[in-house]
Every structure is written in structure tokens, then in C-alpha cells.
Design a protein around this motif. Structure first.
Motif, short mmCIF file in Angstrom:
data_model
loop_
_atom_site.label_atom_id
_atom_site.label_comp_id
_atom_site.label_asym_id
_atom_site.label_seq_id
_atom_site.Cartn_x
_atom_site.Cartn_y
_atom_site.Cartn_z
N LEU A 20 36.35 -30.60 10.41
CA LEU A 20 35.61 -31.64 9.69
C LEU A 20 36.34 -32.97 9.72
N ARG A 21 37.65 -32.94 9.50
CA ARG A 21 38.43 -34.18 9.51
C ARG A 21 38.38 -34.85 10.87
N LEU A 22 38.63 -34.08 11.94
CA LEU A 22 38.67 -34.66 13.28
C LEU A 22 37.30 -35.11 13.75
N ALA A 23 36.31 -34.25 13.63
CA ALA A 23 34.96 -34.58 14.12
C ALA A 23 34.33 -35.70 13.31
N GLY A 24 34.39 -35.61 11.99
CA GLY A 24 33.81 -36.66 11.16
C GLY A 24 34.48 -38.00 11.37
N SER A 25 35.80 -38.00 11.47
CA SER A 25 36.53 -39.25 11.69
C SER A 25 36.23 -39.84 13.05
N ILE A 27 33.51 -39.45 14.91
CA ILE A 27 32.14 -39.97 14.94
C ILE A 27 32.05 -41.29 14.18
N LEU A 28 32.63 -41.34 12.98
CA LEU A 28 32.58 -42.57 12.18
C LEU A 28 33.28 -43.71 12.92
N PHE A 29 34.46 -43.44 13.46
CA PHE A 29 35.22 -44.45 14.19
C PHE A 29 34.47 -44.92 15.43
N GLN A 30 34.00 -43.99 16.25
CA GLN A 30 33.39 -44.31 17.54
C GLN A 30 32.02 -44.98 17.40
N VAL A 31 31.19 -44.49 16.49
CA VAL A 31 29.82 -44.98 16.37
C VAL A 31 29.74 -46.24 15.50
N PHE A 72 43.57 -42.18 9.13
CA PHE A 72 44.32 -41.48 8.10
C PHE A 72 43.72 -40.09 7.84
N ILE A 73 42.40 -40.03 7.77
CA ILE A 73 41.73 -38.75 7.50
C ILE A 73 41.97 -37.77 8.65
N ALA A 74 41.84 -38.23 9.88
CA ALA A 74 42.06 -37.35 11.03
C ALA A 74 43.47 -36.77 11.02
N ALA A 75 44.44 -37.59 10.67
CA ALA A 75 45.83 -37.14 10.61
C ALA A 75 46.09 -36.28 9.37
N GLY A 76 45.22 -36.38 8.39
CA GLY A 76 45.46 -35.66 7.15
C GLY A 76 46.51 -36.35 6.31
N LEU A 77 46.55 -37.67 6.38
CA LEU A 77 47.52 -38.48 5.64
C LEU A 77 46.81 -39.22 4.51
N LEU A 78 47.21 -38.95 3.28
CA LEU A 78 46.55 -39.54 2.11
C LEU A 78 45.03 -39.31 2.20
N THR A 79 44.67 -38.12 2.56
CA THR A 79 43.30 -37.79 2.96
C THR A 79 42.28 -38.08 1.88
N ARG A 80 42.50 -37.56 0.69
CA ARG A 80 41.51 -37.75 -0.38
C ARG A 80 41.36 -39.23 -0.72
N GLN A 107 19.35 -39.94 7.85
CA GLN A 107 20.02 -38.64 7.91
C GLN A 107 21.46 -38.72 8.42
N PHE A 108 21.75 -39.61 9.37
CA PHE A 108 23.10 -39.74 9.90
C PHE A 108 24.06 -40.20 8.79
N GLY A 109 23.64 -41.19 8.03
CA GLY A 109 24.48 -41.69 6.93
C GLY A 109 24.68 -40.64 5.85
N TRP A 110 23.61 -39.93 5.50
CA TRP A 110 23.72 -38.90 4.47
C TRP A 110 24.60 -37.75 4.96
N LEU A 111 24.49 -37.42 6.24
CA LEU A 111 25.32 -36.35 6.78
C LEU A 111 26.80 -36.75 6.76
N LEU A 112 27.11 -37.98 7.17
CA LEU A 112 28.50 -38.45 7.10
C LEU A 112 29.00 -38.46 5.65
#
Length: 146
Positions: A20-25, A27-31, A72-80, A107-112
């Protein structure tokens, strides 16, 4: 047997949180994030300004939430903590900027939003910089009773 089952459950949970961290991050970063950086001037002319602060503030806020925080989220650094700006920007986009959108249109925004709220609630998991810095082993889980 209970220890093996508990270990497998924890491992699958950690794999799921890492995914979830890697894929979500990514997609958010790239798109959303990186296009705002490379087309900054153009984005200034078309970004919505729901609170009347001028276009630079919402654009810089979005860039922070969609470029810096996903790293930061992808790395798991200060994630929350890093999830909070992402959640804030997504909520503003869905509720204040595009309130007329149906769930299907947004739907894309709600899913993210669902992904990053889930990460914020669950934390980064064992395979993260946060877990390494704290140095605590993951809590063992008791297997479900039949």
C-alpha cells in the motif's frame, strides 16, 4: 502451530502495508505530483483556489502533499505524519474543489483517500524506516480462536 500462524499473519500484514505504501505513493507521485512540478507555470494558471489565497499557495501545498510526502510514506519515514497533508489535500479536492462530482467521477480521489487513511490508521508496518528507528519488534498477534 500458533506461533507459526501468528508469524505468517504478521508477515502478510507487513507485506500488505509495504505494498500500500509503495503503490499508493508511486501513483500519487507519478499521476499528480510530478506533473505539477514539471509544469509548474502552467499549473499556476489552472489550479483551483477554493479558499481565495491565490494560486501559489494551493499549488505549493499540493506539491508538498503529492511529491514530498509520498517519498516519506514509501520509505516508511514519519509515515503517519506524512499521510496527514495527503489526506488534507485529497479531502479539499473532493469536498471543496469538486463537490459536484459523483462517487463514480471522483473514484480515483476517493480510492487514494481510502489508501492513505488506511496507512495513517495502521502505520507503516515492520518493513519501514519508522520500525527500524524505533527498534521495537512488531507486537505478536494471537491467532483467532475457532
Amino acid at each position: 502451530m500458533a506461533t507459526v500462524r501468528s508469524l505468517l499473519y504478521t508477515s502478510y500484514t507487513d507485506i500488505g502495508l509495504l505494498w500500500l505504501r509503495l503503490a499508493g505513493s508511486f501513483i500519487l507521485f507519478q499521476v499528480h505530483g510530478w506533473p505539477k512540478v514539471i509544469h509548474y507555470s502552467e499549473e499556476l494558471t489552472r489550479i483551483e483556489d477554493p479558499f481565495g489565497t491565490g494560486p501559489a499557495f494551493p499549488l505549493l501545498t499540493a506539491i508538498f502533499a503529492e511529491v514530498v510526502c509520498p517519498l516519506f510514506i514509501a520509505a516508511g519515514l514519519l509515515t503517519r505524519l506524512a499521510c496527514l497533508p495527503v489526506i488534507g489535500v485529497l479531502l479539499v479536492a473532493m469536498v471543496a474543489v469538486h463537490p459536484e462530482w459523483s462517487i463514480a467521477q471522483g473514484q480515483f480521489g476517493w480510492l487514494l483517500l481510502t489508501v492513505f487513511v488506511g496507512i495513517a490508521l495502521c502505520g507503516p508496518g515492520r518493513w519501514s524506516v519508522d520500525a527500524t528507528m524505533v527498534g521495537k519488534p512488531a507486537p505478536s498477534r494471537s491467532p483467532a480462536r475457532p
